[in-house]
Design a protein around this motif. Structure first.
Motif, mmCIF file in Angstrom:
data_model
loop_
_atom_site.group_PDB
_atom_site.id
_atom_site.type_symbol
_atom_site.label_atom_id
_atom_site.label_comp_id
_atom_site.label_asym_id
_atom_site.label_seq_id
_atom_site.Cartn_x
_atom_site.Cartn_y
_atom_site.Cartn_z
ATOM 1 N N GLN A 70 0.839 -1.198 0.000
ATOM 2 C CA GLN A 70 0.000 0.000 0.000
ATOM 3 C C GLN A 70 0.880 1.257 0.000
ATOM 4 O O GLN A 70 0.588 2.241 -0.700
ATOM 5 C CB GLN A 70 -0.930 0.010 1.208
ATOM 6 C CG GLN A 70 -2.000 -1.065 1.221
ATOM 7 C CD GLN A 70 -3.114 -0.815 0.223
ATOM 8 O OE1 GLN A 70 -3.042 0.086 -0.606
ATOM 9 N NE2 GLN A 70 -4.171 -1.615 0.313
ATOM 10 N N GLU A 84 -4.851 12.374 -4.799
ATOM 11 C CA GLU A 84 -5.980 11.804 -4.062
ATOM 12 C C GLU A 84 -5.837 10.291 -3.935
ATOM 13 O O GLU A 84 -6.058 9.723 -2.861
ATOM 14 C CB GLU A 84 -7.293 12.148 -4.766
ATOM 15 C CG GLU A 84 -7.727 13.591 -4.611
ATOM 16 C CD GLU A 84 -9.099 13.836 -5.188
ATOM 17 O OE1 GLU A 84 -10.081 13.448 -4.538
ATOM 18 O OE2 GLU A 84 -9.193 14.393 -6.293
ATOM 19 N N GLN A 85 -5.469 9.634 -5.046
ATOM 20 C CA GLN A 85 -5.265 8.183 -4.999
ATOM 21 C C GLN A 85 -4.088 7.833 -4.095
ATOM 22 O O GLN A 85 -4.116 6.821 -3.388
ATOM 23 C CB GLN A 85 -5.040 7.637 -6.411
ATOM 24 C CG GLN A 85 -6.250 7.716 -7.315
ATOM 25 C CD GLN A 85 -6.265 8.988 -8.141
ATOM 26 O OE1 GLN A 85 -5.809 10.042 -7.704
ATOM 27 N NE2 GLN A 85 -6.793 8.886 -9.350
ATOM 28 N N CYS A 87 -3.161 9.446 -1.444
ATOM 29 C CA CYS A 87 -3.656 9.558 -0.064
ATOM 30 C C CYS A 87 -4.454 8.326 0.338
ATOM 31 O O CYS A 87 -4.336 7.847 1.474
ATOM 32 C CB CYS A 87 -4.524 10.802 0.079
ATOM 33 S SG CYS A 87 -3.597 12.356 0.112
ATOM 34 N N GLU A 88 -5.261 7.824 -0.580
ATOM 35 C CA GLU A 88 -6.077 6.640 -0.279
ATOM 36 C C GLU A 88 -5.203 5.456 0.107
ATOM 37 O O GLU A 88 -5.485 4.739 1.072
ATOM 38 C CB GLU A 88 -6.949 6.294 -1.483
ATOM 39 C CG GLU A 88 -8.070 7.296 -1.752
ATOM 40 C CD GLU A 88 -8.818 6.995 -3.030
ATOM 41 O OE1 GLU A 88 -8.554 5.917 -3.636
ATOM 42 O OE2 GLU A 88 -9.648 7.811 -3.440
ATOM 43 N N HIS A 89 -4.134 5.237 -0.658
ATOM 44 C CA HIS A 89 -3.263 4.092 -0.370
ATOM 45 C C HIS A 89 -2.408 4.333 0.875
ATOM 46 O O HIS A 89 -2.165 3.399 1.648
ATOM 47 C CB HIS A 89 -2.395 3.779 -1.587
ATOM 48 C CG HIS A 89 -3.137 3.095 -2.691
ATOM 49 N ND1 HIS A 89 -3.377 1.745 -2.690
ATOM 50 C CD2 HIS A 89 -3.732 3.583 -3.807
ATOM 51 C CE1 HIS A 89 -4.072 1.410 -3.770
ATOM 52 N NE2 HIS A 89 -4.298 2.516 -4.465
ATOM 53 N N GLU A 91 -3.396 6.025 3.402
ATOM 54 C CA GLU A 91 -4.332 5.819 4.507
ATOM 55 C C GLU A 91 -4.502 4.329 4.805
ATOM 56 O O GLU A 91 -4.570 3.912 5.971
ATOM 57 C CB GLU A 91 -5.686 6.447 4.184
ATOM 58 C CG GLU A 91 -5.735 7.954 4.361
ATOM 59 C CD GLU A 91 -5.773 8.384 5.816
ATOM 60 O OE1 GLU A 91 -5.689 7.523 6.709
ATOM 61 O OE2 GLU A 91 -5.883 9.590 6.065
ATOM 62 N N THR A 117 -1.843 15.250 0.841
ATOM 63 C CA THR A 117 -3.091 15.926 1.187
ATOM 64 C C THR A 117 -3.019 17.392 0.789
ATOM 65 O O THR A 117 -3.970 17.960 0.237
ATOM 66 C CB THR A 117 -3.386 15.787 2.688
ATOM 67 O OG1 THR A 117 -3.414 14.407 3.044
ATOM 68 C CG2 THR A 117 -4.728 16.412 3.037
#
Length: 207
Positions: A70, A84-85, A87-89, A91, A117
């Protein structure tokens, strides 16, 4: 540093490895492409590794691998400026953090979360973005607060680990984000006043 030879050997190993080992090899192939700055290819291999990992039964060793992959996916998306993607990973990697991870790795994760972010805010508030898809002032403020929290956590962890350079970078990133937030708030206030002025009948009459 011989990425070409490493690539050849990883590809051979992938063809004869068990599914469990294929996950680790796919991850290393992704790292190899990342180091070669071929980020799209790196992302493809890391996503393949994640997909294969999901078919395995949960274990502590696999949880550590989940964090690692991740984190690497986040790095790939960050290099591709898909913040944004990223940040998702990051997280998802943060959800896998545990006491087994060293402090420096955790500090770097929070630093990357803060950076991405902040970068995502800039992408979501560009003037050329359609108004209906642009981040609202409320969302912008919320995301900035998350950015500050990530940098603060990163600074604390760098400080605990004795990483002076990392601590300085986190402090600088925090200060720059604060400055950016202050500037944007003034711009929003100015835009609001300008909008009211334009809509005011008395202002039109005076013109």
């Amino acid at each position: 540093g011989d990425l070409f030879s490493a690539l050849q050997n990883f590809e051979v190993a992938l063809g004869v490895a068990s599914p469990r080992l294929q996950v680790a090899i796919l991850d290393e192939l992704g790292v190899n492409y990342y180091l070669a700055q071929t980020y799209q290819a790196a992302l493809r291999f890391h996503l393949r590794a994640l997909n294969l990992l999901q078919k395995e039964s949960p274990e502590e060793a696999l949880a550590a691998l989940q964090f690692k992959i991740q984190f690497h996916c986040g790095n790939d998306y960050r290099a591709l400026e898909a913040y944004e993607q990223a940040c998702e990973h990051y997280e998802l990697a943060r959800m896998s953090l545990n006491s087994g991870h060293d402090i420096k790795t955790a500090a770097l994760l929070y630093q990357n979360l803060g950076d991405c972010t902040h970068a995502a805010i800039n992408q979501q508030t560009q003037p050329d973005i359609p108004v209906d898809t642009r981040a609202t002032p409320e969302k912008m403020e919320s995301q900035f607060q998350r950015t500050f929290d990530f940098f603060l956590q990163s600074r604390i962890l760098h400080q605990v680990s004795g990483n002076k350079i990392g601590e300085a970078k986190a402090r600088l990133a925090f200060a720059l984000a604060k400055l950016d937030f202050s500037t944007r708030k003034r711009q929003l206030a100015g835009d609001t006043r300008l909008g009211k002025s334009i809509k005011s009948p008395s202002s039109l009459n005076e013109a």
